[in-house]
Design a protein around this motif. Structure first.
Motif, PDB file in Angstrom:
ATOM      1  N   GLU A 169       0.852  -1.186   0.000  1.00 30.21           N
ATOM      2  CA  GLU A 169       0.000   0.000   0.000  1.00 30.21           C
ATOM      3  C   GLU A 169       0.889   1.238   0.000  1.00 30.21           C
ATOM      4  OE1 GLU A 169      -2.529  -0.122   3.370  1.00 30.21           O
ATOM      5  OE2 GLU A 169      -3.623  -1.910   2.722  1.00 30.21           O
ATOM      6  N   GLN A 170       0.487   2.245  -0.738  1.00 30.01           N
ATOM      7  CA  GLN A 170       1.276   3.467  -0.789  1.00 30.01           C
ATOM      8  C   GLN A 170       1.212   4.194   0.544  1.00 30.01           C
ATOM      9  OE1 GLN A 170       0.436   5.937  -4.163  1.00 30.01           O
ATOM     10  NE2 GLN A 170       1.615   7.683  -3.388  1.00 30.01           N
ATOM     11  N   VAL A 171       2.375   4.627   1.034  1.00 31.55           N
ATOM     12  CA  VAL A 171       2.429   5.443   2.241  1.00 31.55           C
ATOM     13  C   VAL A 171       2.004   6.858   1.853  1.00 31.55           C
ATOM     14  CG1 VAL A 171       3.914   6.395   4.052  1.00 31.55           C
ATOM     15  CG2 VAL A 171       4.255   4.041   3.244  1.00 31.55           C
ATOM     16  N   MET A 172       1.009   7.393   2.548  1.00 21.44           N
ATOM     17  CA  MET A 172       0.425   8.678   2.181  1.00 21.44           C
ATOM     18  C   MET A 172       1.077   9.812   2.970  1.00 21.44           C
ATOM     19  SD  MET A 172      -1.564   7.521  -0.072  1.00 21.44           S
ATOM     20  CE  MET A 172      -2.372   9.075  -0.492  1.00 21.44           C
ATOM     21  N   PHE A 173       1.495  10.846   2.242  1.00 20.48           N
ATOM     22  CA  PHE A 173       2.095  12.027   2.837  1.00 20.48           C
ATOM     23  C   PHE A 173       1.243  13.251   2.529  1.00 20.48           C
ATOM     24  CE2 PHE A 173       5.740   9.205   2.019  1.00 20.48           C
ATOM     25  CZ  PHE A 173       6.303   9.156   3.287  1.00 20.48           C
ATOM     26  N   SER A 174       1.362  14.276   3.362  1.00 19.01           N
ATOM     27  CA  SER A 174       0.642  15.525   3.132  1.00 19.01           C
ATOM     28  C   SER A 174       1.143  16.188   1.856  1.00 19.01           C
ATOM     29  CB  SER A 174       0.836  16.471   4.312  1.00 19.01           C
ATOM     30  OG  SER A 174       2.191  16.893   4.394  1.00 19.01           O
ATOM     31  N   ALA A 175       0.339  17.114   1.342  1.00 14.79           N
ATOM     32  CA  ALA A 175       0.698  17.803   0.101  1.00 14.79           C
ATOM     33  C   ALA A 175       2.001  18.576   0.250  1.00 14.79           C
ATOM     34  CB  ALA A 175      -0.431  18.745  -0.308  1.00 14.79           C
ATOM     35  N   SER A 176       2.225  19.180   1.419  1.00 17.92           N
ATOM     36  CA  SER A 176       3.453  19.956   1.610  1.00 17.92           C
ATOM     37  C   SER A 176       4.679  19.055   1.620  1.00 17.92           C
ATOM     38  CB  SER A 176       3.372  20.764   2.906  1.00 17.92           C
ATOM     39  OG  SER A 176       3.202  19.907   4.028  1.00 17.92           O
ATOM     40  N   LEU A 177       4.566  17.868   2.207  1.00 16.46           N
ATOM     41  CA  LEU A 177       5.692  16.932   2.189  1.00 16.46           C
ATOM     42  C   LEU A 177       5.961  16.431   0.771  1.00 16.46           C
ATOM     43  CD1 LEU A 177       4.973  14.891   5.438  1.00 16.46           C
ATOM     44  CD2 LEU A 177       7.035  16.244   4.991  1.00 16.46           C
ATOM     45  N   ILE A 178       4.900  16.138   0.035  1.00 17.50           N
ATOM     46  CA  ILE A 178       5.068  15.683  -1.345  1.00 17.50           C
ATOM     47  C   ILE A 178       5.735  16.772  -2.177  1.00 17.50           C
ATOM     48  CG2 ILE A 178       3.838  15.034  -3.448  1.00 17.50           C
ATOM     49  CD1 ILE A 178       1.766  13.664  -1.622  1.00 17.50           C
ATOM     50  N   ALA A 179       5.287  18.015  -1.993  1.00 17.15           N
ATOM     51  CA  ALA A 179       5.879  19.132  -2.732  1.00 17.15           C
ATOM     52  C   ALA A 179       7.347  19.315  -2.375  1.00 17.15           C
ATOM     53  CB  ALA A 179       5.104  20.420  -2.447  1.00 17.15           C
ATOM     54  N   GLY A 180       7.713  18.906  -1.156  1.00 13.80           N
ATOM     55  CA  GLY A 180       9.096  19.018  -0.722  1.00 13.80           C
ATOM     56  C   GLY A 180       9.966  17.861  -1.132  1.00 13.80           C
ATOM     57  N   TRP A 186       0.766  10.976   6.708  1.00  9.97           N
ATOM     58  CA  TRP A 186       1.923  11.511   7.421  1.00  9.97           C
ATOM     59  C   TRP A 186       2.029  13.009   7.183  1.00  9.97           C
ATOM     60  CZ3 TRP A 186       4.695   8.982  11.010  1.00  9.97           C
ATOM     61  CH2 TRP A 186       4.564   7.595  11.066  1.00  9.97           C
ATOM     62  N   ILE A 187       2.097  13.755   8.279  1.00  9.78           N
ATOM     63  CA  ILE A 187       2.155  15.212   8.221  1.00  9.78           C
ATOM     64  C   ILE A 187       3.336  15.700   9.053  1.00  9.78           C
ATOM     65  CG2 ILE A 187      -0.353  15.417   7.906  1.00  9.78           C
ATOM     66  CD1 ILE A 187      -0.552  16.188  10.879  1.00  9.78           C
ATOM     67  N   GLN A 188       3.704  16.952   8.853  1.00 12.24           N
ATOM     68  CA  GLN A 188       4.773  17.528   9.639  1.00 12.24           C
ATOM     69  C   GLN A 188       4.379  17.567  11.115  1.00 12.24           C
ATOM     70  OE1 GLN A 188       5.639  21.569   8.615  1.00 12.24           O
ATOM     71  NE2 GLN A 188       7.595  21.630   9.696  1.00 12.24           N
ATOM     72  N   ASP A 189       5.341  17.272  11.983  1.00 12.90           N
ATOM     73  CA  ASP A 189       5.132  17.311  13.432  1.00 12.90           C
ATOM     74  C   ASP A 189       5.829  18.564  13.962  1.00 12.90           C
ATOM     75  OD1 ASP A 189       4.962  16.942  16.141  1.00 12.90           O
ATOM     76  OD2 ASP A 189       5.815  14.933  16.157  1.00 12.90           O
ATOM     77  N   PRO A 190       5.117  19.686  14.043  1.00 14.05           N
ATOM     78  CA  PRO A 190       5.785  20.952  14.367  1.00 14.05           C
ATOM     79  C   PRO A 190       6.421  20.976  15.748  1.00 14.05           C
ATOM     80  CG  PRO A 190       3.398  21.205  14.394  1.00 14.05           C
ATOM     81  CD  PRO A 190       3.672  19.866  13.822  1.00 14.05           C
ATOM     82  N   ASN A 204      12.341  19.052   1.457  1.00 13.26           N
ATOM     83  CA  ASN A 204      12.717  20.463   1.394  1.00 13.26           C
ATOM     84  C   ASN A 204      11.508  21.244   1.890  1.00 13.26           C
ATOM     85  OD1 ASN A 204      13.879  22.909   0.879  1.00 13.26           O
ATOM     86  ND2 ASN A 204      13.832  22.724  -1.350  1.00 13.26           N
ATOM     87  N   LEU A 205      11.487  21.518   3.183  1.00 16.18           N
ATOM     88  CA  LEU A 205      10.254  21.931   3.843  1.00 16.18           C
ATOM     89  C   LEU A 205      10.511  23.031   4.856  1.00 16.18           C
ATOM     90  CD1 LEU A 205       7.227  20.961   3.995  1.00 16.18           C
ATOM     91  CD2 LEU A 205       7.932  19.547   5.919  1.00 16.18           C
ATOM     92  N   LYS A 206       9.538  23.909   5.004  1.00 17.91           N
ATOM     93  CA  LYS A 206       9.596  24.942   6.039  1.00 17.91           C
ATOM     94  C   LYS A 206       9.003  24.396   7.329  1.00 17.91           C
ATOM     95  CE  LYS A 206       8.223  29.735   6.990  1.00 17.91           C
ATOM     96  NZ  LYS A 206       9.573  30.177   7.327  1.00 17.91           N
ATOM     97  N   SER A 207       9.574  24.786   8.475  1.00 14.67           N
ATOM     98  CA  SER A 207       9.088  24.312   9.764  1.00 14.67           C
ATOM     99  C   SER A 207       8.775  25.502  10.658  1.00 14.67           C
ATOM    100  CB  SER A 207      10.127  23.417  10.432  1.00 14.67           C
ATOM    101  OG  SER A 207       9.699  23.038  11.717  1.00 14.67           O
ATOM    102  N   HIS A 219      13.025  15.754   8.526  1.00 11.46           N
ATOM    103  CA  HIS A 219      11.943  16.442   9.224  1.00 11.46           C
ATOM    104  C   HIS A 219      11.192  15.434  10.084  1.00 11.46           C
ATOM    105  CE1 HIS A 219      11.939  20.447   7.255  1.00 11.46           C
ATOM    106  NE2 HIS A 219      12.497  19.771   6.258  1.00 11.46           N
ATOM    107  N   ALA A 220      10.783  15.881  11.261  1.00  8.31           N
ATOM    108  CA  ALA A 220       9.952  15.052  12.126  1.00  8.31           C
ATOM    109  C   ALA A 220       8.528  15.060  11.583  1.00  8.31           C
ATOM    110  CB  ALA A 220       9.981  15.578  13.552  1.00  8.31           C
ATOM    111  N   ILE A 221       7.924  13.879  11.487  1.00  2.00           N
ATOM    112  CA  ILE A 221       6.570  13.760  10.971  1.00  2.00           C
ATOM    113  C   ILE A 221       5.758  12.864  11.897  1.00  2.00           C
ATOM    114  CG2 ILE A 221       7.204  14.169   8.565  1.00  2.00           C
ATOM    115  CD1 ILE A 221       7.269  11.164   8.117  1.00  2.00           C
ATOM    116  N   LYS A 222       4.448  12.915  11.750  1.00  2.00           N
ATOM    117  CA  LYS A 222       3.562  12.088  12.565  1.00  2.00           C
ATOM    118  C   LYS A 222       2.374  11.659  11.725  1.00  2.00           C
ATOM    119  CE  LYS A 222       1.102  16.087  14.526  1.00  2.00           C
ATOM    120  NZ  LYS A 222       0.733  16.794  15.786  1.00  2.00           N
TER     121      LYS A 222
END
Length: 300
Positions: free
Chosen positions: A37-48, A90-94, A67-70, A80-83
């Protein structure tokens, strides 16, 4: 998704012939695995350009390159830390994506929530363990560099700790800066009273014939199996370097090359990279065709 069964038996020129195995199907060291199954990432992570995924023992906290802003921190290319959110994305873990991570070129979360991070040549090759503290919310590096004489970039696989906490073991890939550009797999160990030291556990993999060009490797928590991606004997498919995925057992304190993993529904038997496993390799993560996949063990 195309459906094919990735097995040693069906891989002409693959690992059964390369390692002199018989044509009868070899028992899997890890797996066999079901349809990925494909591991799903947020749009910002994919763009990075997200890749190099790793996950802790809970399956809820991870790390990945992007390549992401935090938050208020300047954007950076690196770990980058993600959760995992409630939707399985999976999204950024600020809260955790801060501080020292923006100084690293790469990093992997570990089973216990610690991390191993690295910087590459020419910035000065380093490889260290990092611990996250919730009070204050920050990452801190360990005092000792895992290898003190690095002259080339070194990327960590995973670090495992014995159940009594006495022995720590780490897989490392040395990435050369000059020809022939063949990675070197190293396995290090550390006792509470000693520094990190190189072990002979990877010798059988380094001296395998035909040559194994290993791009990534991770150990099970029991320290009895290794899962890795490698090109065998310069094999190519449609003029592209063919990286397959294998697992081997530890025998007499050295890891054997092992057999090719069986993954039902994998799109191709080659093109694998960035392997990651849970504690007993019943769950396998890998990258193929610019996508991160997850697959779980099925009953035989």
């Amino acid at each position: 998704m195309k459906c094919c069964l990735l097995v040693v038996l069906l891989a002409p020129g693959g690992c059964d012939r390369a390692f002199g195995l018989v044509r009868d199907p070899a028992p899997p060291v890890c797996g066999p695995y079901g349809t990925p199954e494909q591991v799903m990432f947020s749009a910002s992570l994919i763009a990075g350009g997200v890749h190099d995924f790793s996950v802790d023992a809970t399956g809820q906290i991870g790390m990945a390159w992007a390549n992401l802003k935090s938050g208020a921190i300047t954007a950076w290319r690196g770990p980058h830390a993600i959760k995992l959110d409630v939707n399985g994305v999976w999204i950024q873990d600020p809260a955790r994506d801060k501080d020292v991570l923006n100084s690293l070129d790469g990093g992997h979360i570990q089973y216990d929530g610690k991390a191993v991070g690295w910087t590459d040549v020419p910035r000065g090759a380093t490889l260290r363990e990092y611990t996250f503290s919730p009070v204050p919310m920050k990452w801190a590096s360990g005092s000792d560099q895992i290898e003190n004489t690095l002259t080339s970039s070194a990327h960590a696989g995973n670090m495992i700790v014995s159940t009594d906490g006495f022995l720590r073991t780490l897989t490392e890939i040395l990435v050369p800066e000059t020809e022939p550009f063949v990675n070197t797999l190293q396995i290090y160990q550390k006792l509470p009273t000693t520094s990190w030291s190189l072990t002979p556990q990877a010798n059988a993999l380094r001296t395998a014939k035909p040559t194994l060009k290993i791009s990534g490797a991770v150990l099970t928590m029991a320290h009895d199996r290794i899962a890795y991606t490698a090109n065998v004997g310069d094999e190519k498919v449609e003029n592209e370097t063919a990286y397959r995925i294998f697992a081997g057992m530890r025998v007499n304190d050295q890891f054997e090359p092992g057999v090719e993993l069986m993954i039902d529904g994998a799109e191709s038997p080659v093109g694998f990279s960035e392997p990651w496993i849970n504690d007993d390799c019943t769950t396998l993560y890998y990258r193929q065709n610019d996508v991160t996949w997850k697959t779980t063990q099925v009953n035989q």
